[in-house]
Design a protein around this motif. Structure first.
Motif, mmCIF file in Angstrom:
data_model
loop_
_atom_site.group_PDB
_atom_site.id
_atom_site.type_symbol
_atom_site.label_atom_id
_atom_site.label_comp_id
_atom_site.label_asym_id
_atom_site.label_seq_id
_atom_site.Cartn_x
_atom_site.Cartn_y
_atom_site.Cartn_z
ATOM 1 N N GLU A 242 -34.535 11.698 27.108
ATOM 2 C CA GLU A 242 -33.220 11.124 27.408
ATOM 3 C C GLU A 242 -32.706 10.380 26.179
ATOM 4 N N ASP A 243 -31.482 10.652 25.873
ATOM 5 C CA ASP A 243 -30.862 9.921 24.744
ATOM 6 C C ASP A 243 -30.653 8.465 25.146
ATOM 7 N N HIS A 244 -30.808 7.627 24.139
ATOM 8 C CA HIS A 244 -30.638 6.196 24.430
ATOM 9 C C HIS A 244 -29.155 5.887 24.662
ATOM 10 N N ASP A 245 -28.983 4.823 25.392
ATOM 11 C CA ASP A 245 -27.590 4.424 25.672
ATOM 12 C C ASP A 245 -26.929 3.922 24.386
ATOM 13 N N ALA A 246 -25.695 4.317 24.212
ATOM 14 C CA ALA A 246 -24.941 3.908 23.020
ATOM 15 C C ALA A 246 -24.226 2.584 23.287
ATOM 16 N N GLN A 247 -24.096 1.795 22.231
ATOM 17 C CA GLN A 247 -23.443 0.490 22.353
ATOM 18 C C GLN A 247 -21.942 0.648 22.110
ATOM 19 N N ALA A 248 -21.108 0.168 23.022
ATOM 20 C CA ALA A 248 -19.651 0.164 22.864
ATOM 21 C C ALA A 248 -19.189 -1.283 22.906
ATOM 22 N N GLY A 249 -18.423 -1.757 21.895
ATOM 23 C CA GLY A 249 -18.011 -3.156 21.831
ATOM 24 C C GLY A 249 -16.499 -3.302 21.831
ATOM 25 N N THR A 250 -16.061 -4.421 22.331
ATOM 26 C CA THR A 250 -14.637 -4.781 22.330
ATOM 27 C C THR A 250 -14.503 -6.180 21.744
ATOM 28 N N GLN A 304 -2.596 -12.686 21.129
ATOM 29 C CA GLN A 304 -3.881 -12.222 21.653
ATOM 30 C C GLN A 304 -3.990 -10.717 21.436
ATOM 31 N N PHE A 305 -5.076 -10.304 20.753
ATOM 32 C CA PHE A 305 -5.242 -8.900 20.383
ATOM 33 C C PHE A 305 -6.647 -8.427 20.757
ATOM 34 N N THR A 306 -6.790 -7.102 20.917
ATOM 35 C CA THR A 306 -8.056 -6.464 21.291
ATOM 36 C C THR A 306 -8.322 -5.308 20.339
ATOM 37 N N PHE A 307 -9.572 -5.215 19.868
ATOM 38 C CA PHE A 307 -9.981 -4.140 18.965
ATOM 39 C C PHE A 307 -11.229 -3.474 19.533
ATOM 40 N N LYS A 308 -11.349 -2.176 19.329
ATOM 41 C CA LYS A 308 -12.549 -1.429 19.666
ATOM 42 C C LYS A 308 -13.447 -1.388 18.444
ATOM 43 N N VAL A 309 -14.707 -1.741 18.622
ATOM 44 C CA VAL A 309 -15.645 -1.752 17.509
ATOM 45 C C VAL A 309 -16.818 -0.851 17.856
ATOM 46 N N GLY A 310 -17.432 -0.268 16.811
ATOM 47 C CA GLY A 310 -18.552 0.637 17.003
ATOM 48 C C GLY A 310 -19.881 -0.042 16.777
ATOM 49 N N GLN A 311 -20.968 0.827 16.722
ATOM 50 C CA GLN A 311 -22.312 0.293 16.559
ATOM 51 C C GLN A 311 -22.518 -0.323 15.182
ATOM 52 N N LYS A 312 -21.828 0.229 14.200
ATOM 53 C CA LYS A 312 -22.027 -0.255 12.844
ATOM 54 C C LYS A 312 -21.252 -1.527 12.548
ATOM 55 N N ARG A 340 -20.814 -8.537 12.294
ATOM 56 C CA ARG A 340 -22.244 -8.698 12.539
ATOM 57 C C ARG A 340 -22.615 -10.174 12.667
ATOM 58 N N GLY A 341 -21.786 -11.062 12.122
ATOM 59 C CA GLY A 341 -22.082 -12.486 12.215
ATOM 60 C C GLY A 341 -21.569 -13.140 13.477
ATOM 61 N N LEU A 342 -20.895 -12.378 14.352
ATOM 62 C CA LEU A 342 -20.367 -12.948 15.588
ATOM 63 C C LEU A 342 -21.397 -12.820 16.704
ATOM 64 N N PRO A 343 -21.653 -13.864 17.450
ATOM 65 C CA PRO A 343 -22.593 -13.773 18.574
ATOM 66 C C PRO A 343 -21.983 -12.943 19.698
ATOM 67 N N PRO A 344 -22.773 -12.078 20.313
ATOM 68 C CA PRO A 344 -22.229 -11.232 21.377
ATOM 69 C C PRO A 344 -21.972 -12.030 22.651
ATOM 70 N N ASN A 345 -20.866 -11.649 23.293
ATOM 71 C CA ASN A 345 -20.499 -12.200 24.600
ATOM 72 C C ASN A 345 -20.407 -13.734 24.578
ATOM 73 N N GLN A 346 -19.904 -14.226 23.484
ATOM 74 C CA GLN A 346 -19.699 -15.671 23.375
ATOM 75 C C GLN A 346 -18.344 -15.928 22.703
ATOM 76 N N ARG A 347 -17.610 -16.870 23.272
ATOM 77 C CA ARG A 347 -16.328 -17.251 22.669
ATOM 78 C C ARG A 347 -16.599 -18.233 21.530
ATOM 79 N N LEU A 368 -16.708 -11.335 21.172
ATOM 80 C CA LEU A 368 -17.236 -9.985 20.981
ATOM 81 C C LEU A 368 -17.948 -9.571 22.257
ATOM 82 N N GLU A 369 -17.355 -8.628 22.952
ATOM 83 C CA GLU A 369 -17.880 -8.182 24.257
ATOM 84 C C GLU A 369 -18.590 -6.849 24.077
#
Length: 378
Positions: A242-250, A304-312, A340-347, A368-369
Motif C-alpha cells: 500500500e502506498d503511504h498517505d500523501a501530505q496535503a497542506g493549507t 485573509q488569504f489561503t494557499f495550497k502547499v505541497g510536501q516539499k 518548513r519553519g512554521l509549526p503545523p496546526n498552530q496559529r 499551517l493546516e
C-alpha cells in the motif's frame, strides 16, 4: 450869558472828547456839531413888522456866534493829535497781538513736542511690553517643547525596553515553537515510516545487494526494531503493498498591519504613501486593499488569504508597495518566511523586518493546516 456858558461848555467838551479816543470818531458831522439852537433863537433880533412896545428896554447887541467855537485850525490840530494817539494805540495793540501770537505759537509748539514725547514714550512702553510678552511666550514654548521632548524620550525609552522585552519573549517562544516543530516532524516521519509496508525477503535481498536506497534504510529500521518476518508474495499476483498517505497542506494567513514605512509620495499637504501588500506562495498570489496616505497602515478587511502547499513546503513571500495610478508601483520592502519553519496546526503571529524597507515592519498571522489524504482517494 446862558448862551456863552453853553458855548464855553461845548468847547471844553470838545477838547475833552479829543483828549480820549471815541468810538464815534467816524461820525465827523456829529463830532463837529454847532451849539444848541435855542440859545441862538433867544438872542435873535425881533422880526420885521413887529411893533415895539412903549417903555421896553433897548435891544441887546448880538453876541458873537464864533466865540468859544473851535476853529478849523484847532480842529485840525486836535485831529492830528487824535490820529497820533490812535496810531500809537494801534502800534501798542499790534505789538501786544504779535506778542500774544508768538507766545501762543511757542506754547502750541511746546505742547506738540510734549505730546510727541508722550506718544513716543507710550509707543516705546507698548513696544517693550510687547517684547516682554513675546519673550515670555517664547520661554514658555521652549519650556513646553523641552518638556514634550523629555516626555517623548521617556516614552521612547519605555517603548524600546518594552520592544526589547517582547523581542526576547518572542525569540524564546520562537525557539520553543521550533523545538515543538522538530518533535512533530520527527514524530511524523517516524509514523510515516512505520505505516509504510515492509518489502518481501526477495526485495529485501535486492535492496541489500543494491547497497543502500530506501530499501536499505527500511531493512535497517526493521532489524533495529526486530519486526516480525514477512512472507513472500505470490509470484505474478497483484502487489499487496500500500502506498503511504500523501501530505496535503493549507496555509492560512492574515495580513494585520505595517509600521514605519517609507514615504514615496511628495509629502506635501499630507501626501504620504498608499501602501498595499502582495502575498505569494509559488505562483499563487493575493493582495490587500490600498490604504490611502498612511505610513502605518492597518488592514481589517480583504486581508485573509489561503494557499495550497505541497510536501516539499515552500516560501511565503510578502512585498509592500506604494500604489501609483500613472506610474509603476514603488516597492516599500519585502519579507520571506520559510514554510518548513512554521509549526503545523498552530496559529502564529509574526512581525518581520522589511528588506530594503528603511526600517519598516510587517505584522501578520499564519496557520499551517495539515490533512492526511490517501494517494488513491481512499
Amino acid at each position: 450869558p446862558c448862551a456863552m456858558h453853553n458855548g464855553g461848555g461845548g468847547l471844553s467838551g470838545l477838547s475833552g472828547s479829543f483828549q480820549r479816543p471815541s468810538a464815534d470818531y467816524g461820525n465827523r458831522s456829529a463830532f463837529f456839531a454847532a451849539p444848541p439852537s435855542h440859545a441862538a433863537a433867544a438872542s435873535a433880533p425881533p422880526r420885521r413888522g413887529t411893533h415895539m412896545q412903549l417903555g421896553a428896554p433897548p435891544p441887546r447887541a448880538p453876541e458873537g456866534l464864533t466865540e468859544g467855537f473851535p476853529t478849523p485850525e484847532s480842529v485840525a490840530l486836535q485831529k492830528a493829535e487824535h490820529g497820533r494817539a490812535l496810531d500809537e494805540q494801534m502800534q501798542r495793540q499790534l505789538a501786544l497781538i504779535m506778542q500774544r501770537h508768538a507766545a501762543t505759537l511757542e506754547f502750541l509748539r511746546a505742547k506738540n513736542e510734549q505730546q510727541k514725547r508722550h506718544t513716543n514714550a507710550a509707543i516705546d512702553q507698548a513696544m517693550m511690553q510687547g517684547e516682554n510678552e513675546l519673550q515670555a511666550k517664547f520661554a514658555e514654548q521652549m519650556m513646553m517643547l523641552s518638556q514634550a521632548a523629555n516626555h517623548r524620550k521617556f516614552d521612547l525609552e519605555n517603548q524600546a525596553r518594552t520592544l526589547a522585552m517582547e523581542y526576547n519573549m518572542r525569540r524564546v517562544h520562537e525557539e520553543l515553537l521550533a523545538q515543538d516543530y522538530e518533535v512533530h516532524r520527527k514524530y511524523f516521519e517516524a509514523s510515516t515510516l512505520q505505516n509504510f509496508p515492509l518489502p518481501t525477503d526477495q526485495r529485501l535481498g535486492d535492496s541489500l545487494a543494491g547497497g543502500g536506497g530506501r530499501g536499505g534504510a527500511f531493512s535497517a529500521l526493521g532489524d533495529a526494531s526486530h519486526g516480525p518476518d514477512v512472507s513472500e508474495a505470490p509470484t505474478g499476483g497483484p502487489s499487496e503493498q500500500e502506498d503511504h498517505d500523501a501530505q496535503a497542506g493549507t496555509l492560512h494567513i492574515i495580513v494585520l498591519s505595517a509600521s514605519g514605512l517609507m514615504n514615496k509620495d511628495t509629502g506635501m499637504f499630507g501626501d504620504l504613501s498608499d501602501p498595499f501588500v502582495v502575498a505569494k506562495v509559488g505562483k499563487q498570489e493575493h493582495k490587500t486593499p490600498v490604504i490611502k496616505d498612511s505610513l502605518n497602515p492597518v488592514w481589517d478587511k480583504g486581508n485573509q488569504f489561503t494557499f495550497k502547499v505541497g510536501q516539499k513546503g515552500g516560501t511565503l513571500e510578502f512585498e509592500v508597495f506604494n500604489s501609483n495610478k500613472l506610474f509603476a508601483h514603488n516597492s516599500l520592502g519585502s519579507a520571506k518566511v520559510e514554510l518548513r519553519g512554521l509549526p503545523p496546526n498552530q496559529r502564529q503571529r509574526k512581525k518581520e523586518k522589511l528588506h530594503n524597507g528603511g526600517g519598516g515592519e510587517l505584522e501578520f498571522e499564519t496557520y499551517l493546516e495539515f490533512s492526511m489524504s490517501d494517494k488513491h482517494g481512499r
